[in-house]
Design a protein around this motif. Structure first.
Motif, PDB file in Angstrom:
ATOM      1  N   ILE A   1      33.319  27.477 -14.315  1.00 41.11           N
ATOM      2  CA  ILE A   1      33.745  26.522 -15.394  1.00 41.11           C
ATOM      3  C   ILE A   1      33.079  26.921 -16.765  1.00 41.11           C
ATOM      4  CG2 ILE A   1      31.534  25.201 -14.933  1.00 41.11           C
ATOM      5  CD1 ILE A   1      33.575  22.700 -14.769  1.00 41.11           C
ATOM      6  N   GLY A   2      33.976  26.929 -17.679  1.00 41.62           N
ATOM      7  CA  GLY A   2      33.598  27.256 -19.061  1.00 41.62           C
ATOM      8  C   GLY A   2      33.810  25.996 -20.134  1.00 41.62           C
TER       9      GLY A   2
ATOM     10  N   TYR B   1      46.936  20.483 -18.647  1.00 41.41           N
ATOM     11  CA  TYR B   1      45.751  20.272 -19.364  1.00 41.41           C
ATOM     12  C   TYR B   1      44.437  20.613 -18.940  1.00 41.41           C
ATOM     13  CZ  TYR B   1      44.853  16.675 -16.044  1.00 41.41           C
ATOM     14  OH  TYR B   1      44.603  15.887 -14.837  1.00 41.41           O
TER      15      TYR B   1
ATOM     16  N   ASP C   1      29.387  31.145 -22.878  1.00 42.16           N
ATOM     17  CA  ASP C   1      29.362  32.218 -21.669  1.00 42.16           C
ATOM     18  C   ASP C   1      30.503  31.951 -20.763  1.00 42.16           C
ATOM     19  OD1 ASP C   1      28.986  29.540 -21.049  1.00 42.16           O
ATOM     20  OD2 ASP C   1      26.893  29.841 -20.439  1.00 42.16           O
TER      21      ASP C   1
ATOM     22  N   GLY D   1      32.022  25.569 -22.625  1.00 44.50           N
ATOM     23  CA  GLY D   1      30.608  25.041 -23.289  1.00 44.50           C
ATOM     24  C   GLY D   1      30.343  25.555 -24.490  1.00 44.50           C
ATOM     25  N   TRP D   2      29.295  25.041 -25.106  1.00 47.72           N
ATOM     26  CA  TRP D   2      28.961  25.849 -26.575  1.00 47.72           C
ATOM     27  C   TRP D   2      28.397  26.841 -26.504  1.00 47.72           C
ATOM     28  CZ3 TRP D   2      23.936  26.134 -27.267  1.00 47.72           C
ATOM     29  CH2 TRP D   2      23.128  25.339 -26.390  1.00 47.72           C
ATOM     30  N   MET D   3      27.998  27.222 -25.434  1.00 43.79           N
ATOM     31  CA  MET D   3      27.000  28.458 -25.232  1.00 43.79           C
ATOM     32  C   MET D   3      27.873  29.790 -25.356  1.00 43.79           C
ATOM     33  SD  MET D   3      26.669  26.257 -22.678  1.00 43.79           S
ATOM     34  CE  MET D   3      25.619  25.110 -22.234  1.00 43.79           C
TER      35      MET D   3
ATOM     36  N   ARG E   1      41.466  25.241 -14.843  1.00 49.69           N
ATOM     37  CA  ARG E   1      40.673  25.331 -13.777  1.00 49.69           C
ATOM     38  C   ARG E   1      40.936  23.926 -12.398  1.00 49.69           C
ATOM     39  NH1 ARG E   1      36.017  24.474 -11.277  1.00 49.69           N
ATOM     40  NH2 ARG E   1      35.028  26.167 -10.234  1.00 49.69           N
TER      41      ARG E   1
END
Lengths: 342, 851
Positions: B653-654, B615, B660, B656-658, B618
Motif C-alpha cells: 500500500i503506497g 480510482y 516508500d 504515503g508522504w514517506m 490496489r
C-alpha cells in the motif's frame, strides 16, 4: 617523567571529549593495545631495574585512574548524547501515519453477525434455506394461494420453470424448518432465518431487487403474543441500547394473525423527531405476528395445540438508519470507498 | 386513499384532535401516511410527534363567509367589477375584483346571494399571482380609483388548489350565516390512508368511520339508504341472468326515469375534489360519490340505449366470461380484445356491452341527453377482477375495490343510495322496487371462541364479557355462554375466516381494538428446543475472518447477471470451463443486465474491479455466496457456495508522504500465499495445487486447488484475452473461484497441536540445480521423504536461473531445519541425513548441488 605527562595529557584530553566516538578514539589512544600507556608499559625493559617496581606500580595506578575517569566520562557523554538525541529527535506527530492494508467485512455481514449474536443469546439459532423456491413454499403454504391480493405486496421474479421463483422473503424457510426440525409437529423451534431475497422492483436509491432479510420463528406449545412483545423488546435493547423503546401497531401479513408492525424509538433523535424518522419519533424496524394457523398446519403442527410467533427484519435498512446511508444501491455497488468506511 | 375529516364526522362523532386520531388509526393498522390541513390549525398533542405543517391557517376574524348581494360595474375599468359582500357587519363591504366568474352577474342585484370567502384587511393569504408559493398580507390599495381594502378569494389564495381562474362561488346556501369564519365552512383535515389487503372494508369514508367508531367506542350513523320511489315498478323493465354465481354472486339494479344530466351540487363536487376525483356530471359523480362514501362501486347505463340494443324489447343483461376473439369498445373509446378470464355483461344478442367491475362500454354510457338511467350495483369474484385489471392495465378506483373484495351485502345498499342521490341531484322518478339477482346468498359466518383460546394466544387474561364488549364495538354480534363467545361476523367483512383461523382473526380484532400496548410483555417460558451445532455457518464465518485478517475486503454482489456477461469470461473461440448447465432464467427480468442467476462469482468480481480500478491502483477483495446450477430431473437448482478472490495492482500500500512506494504489483504467488494461509487457518488437510486447466485463466499462471484428489476451484492470472475483452488495461488481475463447500468439508476444527520444541534446531541450507521441468512440489516431496523424521521444516528461499546455471535448469535453494524432541542432534547425524537428501534428489530428480 613520561608516565606522568601521559597521565596528565590523557586526563586533559578526556575533559574535552564530548561524543561517544571521541570516547572510543580516546580509549584507543591511551588505553588501547597500541595506546600511549600500553606503549610505556611495554617499554618497561628499558627502565633501570630498581625503578621498575615503582614504575609498574605507578603505571597501574594511572591505568586504573584513567579507566575510572573514562567510565565516569563515558557515562556523562552518554547522558549528554541521549539528552541531545531526545531533543533533536522530535518528529511532527501530526504527519499522517504509514497506511496499512486492511481487510474488512461488508456492512451487511456486520449487521447480520450482530443479529446472529443477539438472537443466539436468546436461543434462536441460524437456519438457512435456498434462494430459488417453489411458488408453493414462497406463497401458497404461507397462506397466499394463487391470486391472493397479498401477492401484490411482493412483486415477484418468476423463472422460466413454471412455479419456480426467486424467494421474495425468507418465510419459505419457515415451512422448510418446521418440516425439517419439527419432527412431524412434535418439537419446538426457535430459529432465525437470514438470507437474500428478491423483488421485482426498479432499482433506485430507495428500492433494490435484492436484499437480506432476517426472519425469526418460535414455535411451541406455549408461545404467546406477550412473548413476542417481550422477545422483540429484548432484541431492541440489545441492538439499539438499553433505553430503546418499542411499540407495536396492527398490520397485515398473510402468514401471521394477528400481525404487528414494530417501531423502535428513533435512536438518532431520541424520539424527539428528526428527518430520518419523519418527525414521528419512531422508526419501523420489523414486521411480526403470531404464526397463522394455516401456516402452522402446513408446517406439520396442530394449531389447536401449538402456537408460534414470527418476525422479519431488513439488515440493510437498519444499517442505513444507523449510518445515515441514503442510497441502498451502495450495498451491492461494492465501491471500495464505501466498503472501506466500515 | 384520501379521507376528509368533515366527511367522517357525518358518520361518527370525533372528539379528539386529528393528529391523535391519525395515531390511533395507524396503531390499528390504517396507516395515516400524511395529514393535509385546509385552513385549520395543526393541534399539538402531548407525547405525540409529527412534522410541522406549513399550510396557511385561515384567520378566524379576517377570512369569513361572505354573501355577494350585488355585482356592480367598475366605473373606470371594464375588466373589474365591484362585489358588494355582506359578511355579517353593519355595512356591506365593497371588493374590487377581476374574477371572471362574476362577470355574468355584472350590474345585477342578487335575490339569492352568491357565497364566497372574503378576506378583510390584514388577512394573510397566498399570493394568487405568484408562480412560487408566496404569502401576502392584505393591505388597503385603491384599484383604478376605487378604494379597496378587502378581497374575495380564489381557491389558490386560500391554499385549497392551484385554481385562480375565478373566486370561490357557492350558488347554494352553505348553511352558515355570512360572517362565519371560513375555517368552519370550508376548513378541513384530509387523512392520506394506506390500506393493507385485509382492510378492503375500509376503502370508503364510511368504512374508515366504522373503524373509528370501534376504536373510540362511539355510535355509528350509517348513510341514508331510503329511496323515494314513485314510478312504475322496475320489474319487467330489465332482465338479468347470472351464468356463474361464483364469478358474479349478486347483481342489483334500479331505474330512474326522466332525470336531467347536469352539474352536481357544489357540496358533492367539493367532496369529490377533496378525495381527488374530478366532477363530471351528476350521474357519474353520484356513482363515484357512493363508492367513496360506502365502498360499493356502481355503474350507470343509459336505459334507452339498452332498449335500443334490444331492438325495442326488454333489455336482457347476462354476465359471463368472455370468449376468445370478442372485443368491446370501452367508454374511453378504445377497442379491447377480451380474454376468457374477463367477466363481461352482454346484451340481448349476446354482444359484450361492459367489462364487469372495471370499465363500462362506450355504447351504453350515460350522455348529456340521457333521461332514463339504469343503475347497477353488482359483486364480482375479486380474483377474476384482479386478473382483468392487470391484463388490461386498467387501474381504477372501482377496480381497486373490487379486486380486493366487496361483500355482496353492499350491492343492495349501494344501489339504493346511488339511485336516491341521482334523483335528488337530477330529478325524475325512481321506479319502485329493486332488481336483485342473488342466487346463493353468502351465509353469515359464525365462530365460537373460548376465553382460554384468547389467553393461549395473547398471553393475557380476557374475560369473555370484556372480549365480547370489544367485538361488539366493531359490530360483531356476540352471545356469551359460559366462557365461550358465540360470534356472528358483520356481513361486510370478508377478512374473517372460520374455525381455528376465524378464532385467530377474532383474537386479532380483540387485541387491535383494545390496543396492542395493553398486551403484557413476557419472556418465553416455553420449552427450549435442543441447540444444534451449525458448522456450515461457523466455518463460513471463520473463512470471512481469515480473509479479512489477510487484508481482503468483503464484497456482496448482485446474484443476477446475464449468460452473455458470463460468456465474456471465456476467451473467444475457447471452450468454457464453467459448469456446463443451463441458467436459472427469469421469466420477467426487470433490467436487461439481470436476466439469470449467476454460475460464477468471477463475473461480478471483474465488473467490480473495473469500477474500482477507475480510482484505486490496489484491490484485494473476496465474496462468499451461492451460484445456481440447474439439476437434471429437479425443478430447483443446486446452490453451492463459492469463494471468489481478486487482487490486483500494487503489492504494498503506497501513497504515503514517506515516499516508500514500490512499483511491485501482485502476481500469482500473492494470491497463492493467501489461499495457503486460508487453508492453514481452516486446518484443511489434503490440499495441493496443480496446473490448472481452466480456459478463463492464463494457462501458465494459474493453479487448481485439489483437495483429496478432487478439484476445488481455480485461481491465477486472468487470461489476457479475457482481460482485453472486458477492456481491462491495468496491472494483471489475479483472481480465483474456489468451492467453499469442498474446502469447509476438508477443514478440521479439531486439529492437533504441535508441541513446542525443547531441543535446539540445526539449520542447513541446500541449493539444488534441477531441470526446469521439475516441479518445486516434487523437489520438496523428495527432500522430505529422504529427510525422514529428523527433518522438521523445509523452506524454499530462492529460485535462480541465469549465468551460473546451465541453460534449461534452475537452482532451488532450501533452508532445512533438523530437529527431534528426543535429543539434541549431533553434527554427524545431521550430516548423514543431509547426505541422504542430496543423494535422493540426485537419484530421483537428477539434481546437482549448486557449486
Amino acid at each position: 617523567m613520561e608516565l606522568e605527562s601521559v597521565y596528565s595529557a590523557a586526563l586533559a584530553e578526556l575533559e574535552s571529549v564530548t561524543t561517544s566516538d571521541g570516547m572510543r578514539d580516546w580509549e584507543i589512544k591511551f588505553l588501547g593495545k597500541s595506546g600511549a600507556l600500553t606503549q610505556l608499559l611495554r617499554g618497561v625493559g628499558q627502565i633501570p631495574k630498581e625503578e621498575r617496581a615503582a614504575f609498574g606500580k605507578r603505571a597501574n595506578e594511572i591505568k586504573e585512574a584513567l579507566t575510572a575517569a573514562f567510565e565516569a566520562r563515558a557515562e556523562l557523554v552518554k547522558g549528554q548524547e541521549l539528552a541531545q538525541d531526545l531533543e533533536a529527535g522530535e518528529i511532527d506527530v501530526t504527519l499522517p501515519g504509514r497506511p496499512r492494508p486492511m481487510g474488512g467485512l461488508h456492512p451487511s455481514t456486520q449487521t447480520l453477525r450482530q443479529f446472529y449474536d443477539i438472537w443466539a443469546e436468546m436461543g434462536f439459532q441460524v437456519y438457512r434455506s435456498r434462494d430459488v423456491e417453489t411458488d408453493d413454499m414462497n406463497f401458497t403454504y404461507l397462506n397466499m394461494p394463487p391470486d391472493h391480493p397479498a401477492r401484490d405486496m411482493q412483486d415477484t421474479f418468476y423463472t422460466t420453470t413454471p412455479n419456480v421463483i426467486l424467494r421474495t422473503h425468507t418465510s419459505p424457510g419457515q415451512i422448510r424448518a418446521m418440516r425439517e426440525l419439527g419432527d412431524g409437529g412434535t418439537k419446538p423451534i426457535r430459529i432465525i432465518l437470514p438470507g437474500m431475497c428478491y423483488r421485482y422492483e426498479q432499482i433506485t436509491a430507495r428500492s433494490e431487487i435484492q436484499f437480506h432479510q432476517v426472519e425469526g420463528l418460535a414455535v411451541g406449545r406455549n408461545i404467546r403474543m406477550s412473548d413476542l412483545k417481550g422477545t422483540i423488546a429484548e432484541y431492541a435493547r440489545k441492538f439499539f441500547g438499553e433505553n430503546a423503546k418499542v411499540r407495536f401497531r396492527a398490520s397485515y401479513f398473510p402468514f401471521t394473525e394477528p400481525s404487528m408492525e414494530v417501531d423502535v424509538e428513533c435512536f438518532l433523535c431520541g424520539g424527539e423527531g428528526c428527518n430520518v424518522c419523519k418527525h414521528s419519533g419512531w422508526l419501523e424496524i420489523a414486521g411480526s405476528g403470531m404464526v397463522h394457523p394455516t401456516v402452522l398446519e402446513n408446517g406439520g403442527y396442530d394449531p389447536r395445540e401449538w402456537s408460534g410467533f414470527a418476525f422479519g427484519m431488513g439488515p440493510e435498512r437498519i444499517t442505513m438508519l444507523k449510518h445515515g446511508i441514503r442510497d441502498i444501491r451502495y450495498f451491492w455497488g461494492n465501491d471500495l470507498r464505501f466498503l472501506e468506511q466500515f | 386513499m384520501k379521507i376528509p375529516l368533515s366527511w367522517l364526522r357525518e358518520f361518527v362523532e370525533i372528539d379528539i384532535p386529528p393528529e391523535l386520531l391519525a395515531e390511533k388509526l395507524t396503531a390499528a393498522g390504517l396507516e395515516v401516511a400524511k395529514i393535509t390541513y385546509l385552513g385549520v390549525p395543526q393541534t399539538r398533542v402531548e407525547g405525540l410527534r409529527y412534522p410541522n405543517s406549513d399550510h396557511l391557517v385561515w384567520d378566524r376574524s379576517k377570512l369569513l363567509l361572505g354573501a355577494i348581494r350585488e355585482v356592480k360595474p367598475h366605473p373606470n375599468a371594464d375588466r373589474l367589477v365591484l362585489a358588494m359582500v355582506d359578511y355579517g357587519a353593519a355595512e356591506v363591504e365593497q371588493c374590487v375584483t377581476g374574477a371572471p366568474n362574476l362577470f355574468e352577474f355584472k350590474g345585477q342585484t342578487l335575490e339569492k346571494p352568491l357565497y364566497t370567502i372574503i378576506a378583510l384587511e390584514g388577512a394573510e393569504v397566498w399570493d394568487g399571482h405568484s408562480d412560487e408559493p408566496k404569502r401576502m398580507v392584505l393591505k388597503e390599495k385603491p384599484l383604478r380609483g376605487i378604494p379597496n381594502r378587502s378581497m374575495v378569494c380564489s381557491e389558490k389564495e386560500l391554499g385549497m388548489s392551484e385554481s385562480h381562474d375565478g373566486i370561490i362561488l357557492m350558488r347554494q346556501d352553505p348553511g352558515f350565516a355570512p360572517g362565519t369564519p371560513a375555517q368552519d365552512v370550508l376548513g378541513d383535515v384530509i387523512f392520506e390512508i394506506e390500506l393493507t389487503p385485509n382492510l378492503a372494508r375500509c376503502y370508503s369514508v364510511f368504512g374508515v368511520a366504522r373503524e373509528i367508531a370501534a376504536l373510540l367506542d362511539k355510535p355509528l350513523r350509517a348513510p341514508d339508504y331510503n329511496v323515494q320511489e314513485s314510478g312504475a315498478p322496475v320489474a319487467g323493465t330489465i332482465e338479468i341472468t347470472i351464468t356463474d354465481s361464483r364469478l358474479n354472486p349478486r347483481f342489483t339494479a334500479m331505474l330512474l326515469r326522466g332525470t336531467t344530466i347536469q352539474p352536481s351540487p357544489e357540496w358533492l363536487q367539493r367532496r369529490l375534489e377533496a378525495v381527488g376525483q374530478r366532477p363530471i356530471n351528476n350521474i357519474v359523480d353520484v356513482t363515484n360519490y357512493v363508492m367513496f362514501e360506502m365502498g360499493q362501486p356502481l355503474h350507470a347505463f343509459d336505459y334507452d340505449r339498452l332498449v335500443a340494443h334490444a331492438n325495442g324489447k326488454t333489455p336482457h343483461l347476462t354476465t359471463r366470461l368472455a370468449r376468445p376473439g370478442e372485443t368491446l369498445k370501452t367508454l374511453d373509446g378504445s377497442v379491447r380484445e377480451l380474454t376468457p378470464k374477463d367477466i363481461i355483461i352482454t346484451d340481448n344478442s349476446d354482444t359484450p356491452i361492459s367489462l364487469a367491475a372495471v370499465m363500462g362500454g362506450f355504447d351504453t354510457e350515460i350522455s348529456d341527453d340521457t333521461t332514463n338511467v339504469l343503475l347497477e350495483a353488482a359483486n364480482w369474484e375479486f380474483i377474476s377482477i384482479r386478473r382483468t385489471t392487470h391484463a388490461h392495465k386498467l387501474f381504477s378506483e372501482a377496480g381497486t375495490r373490487f379486486s380486493r373484495g366487496v361483500h355482496p351485502s353492499q350491492a343492495m345498499l349501494g344501489v339504493r343510495r346511488g339511485i336516491e342521490l341521482m334523483r335528488q341531484t337530477g330529478g325524475g322518478a325512481v321506479a319502485s322496487g329493486v332488481i336483485d339477482v342473488y342466487p346463493e346468498p353468502a351465509p353469515a359466518i359464525q365462530i365460537d371462541l373460548p376465553e382460554s383460546e384468547i389467553r393461549r394466544i395473547m398471553g393475557m387474561d380476557f374475560s369473555a364479557k370484556d372480549a365480547a364488549g370489544l367485538l361488539k364495538r366493531a359490530a360483531f354480534e356476540v352471545n356469551v355462554k359460559g366462557d365461550v363467545l358465540h360470534v356472528t361476523v358483520p356481513d361486510y367483512r370478508m377478512d374473517i375466516g372460520t374455525g381455528v383461523v376465524g378464532q385467530a382473526d377474532l383474537i386479532e380484532e380483540i387485541a387491535r381494538i383494545n390496543g396492542f400496548e395493553h398486551i403484557p410483555v413476557t419472556i418465553i417460558t416455553d420449552e427450549m428446543p435442543p441447540q444444534r451445532p451449525n458448522p456450515h455457518l461457523t466455518q463460513e464465518e471463520k473463512t470471512r475472518d481469515l480473509l479479512t485478517q489477510l487484508g481482503f475486503r468483503e464484497q456482496i454482489s448482485y446474484r443476477l447477471t446475464t449468460p452473455e456477461t458470463e460468456a465474456m469470461l471465456v476467451p473467444p473461440g475457447a471452450a468454457s470451463s464453467f459448469p456446463n448447465v443451463d441458467y436459472v432464467r427469469l421469466a420477467n427480468p426487470i433490467t436487461l443486465d439481470k436476466t439469470a442467476l449467476r454460475h460464477t462469482l468471477l463475473g461480478s468480481l471483474l465488473t467490480n474491479a473495473i469500477e474500482n480500478g477507475r480510482y484505486t491502483n490496489r484491490q484485494q477483495v473476496f465474496e462468499i455466496g451461492s451460484v445456481y446450477l440447474p439439476r437434471e430431473g429437479e425443478i430447483l437448482p443446486d446452490e453451492p457456495r463459492r469463494l471468489g478472490l481478486l487482487i490486483t495492482g500494487a503489492r504494498h500500500i503506497g501513497g504515503g508522504w514517506m515516499g516508500d512506494d514500490t512499483d511491485a504489483v501482485v502476481d500469482f504467488f500473492d494470491l497463492k500465499g493467501a489461499v495457503e494461509h486460508l487453508l492453514a487457518g481452516l486446518h484443511v488437510e489434503g490440499a495441493r495445487f496443480t496446473r490448472a486447466a481452466h480456459t478463463s485463466f492464463h494457462p501458465g499462471r494459474s493453479a487448481a486447488l485439489v483437495i483429496d484428489g478432487a478439484n476445488a476451484g481455480t485461481f491465477g492470472e486472468l487470461h489476457p484475452l479475457v482481460a482485453r475483452a472486458i477492456g481491462w488495461e491495468g496491472a494483471p488481475l489475479i483472481l480465483g473461484e474456489l468451492d467453499l463447500d469442498a474446502i469447509l468439508n476438508a477443514a478440521r476444527p479439531l486439529f492437533r497441536l504441535t508441541p513446542l520444541p525443547v531441543t535446539p534446531p540445526v539449520l542447513q541450507d541446500i541449493a539444488l540445480v534441477v531441470n526446469d521441468t521439475v516441479a518445486a512440489e516434487e523437489v520438496e516431496r523428495v527432500i522430505r521423504t529422504a529427510g525422514g523424521d529428523l527433518l522438521k521444516q523445509v523452506r524454499l528461499f530462492d529460485v535462480y536461473t541465469g549465468d551460473q546455471i546451465p541453460a534449461g535448469h534452475k537452482s532451488l535453494a532450501y533452508a532445512l531445519t533438523y530437529q527431534t524432541d528426543e535429543r539434541t542432534l549431533t553434527d554427524k547425524e545431521v550430516a548423514s541425513v543431509h547426505a541422504k537428501i542430496v543423494k535422493a534428489t540426485e537419484r530421483e530428480l537428477g539434481a546437482k548441488l549448486r557449486a
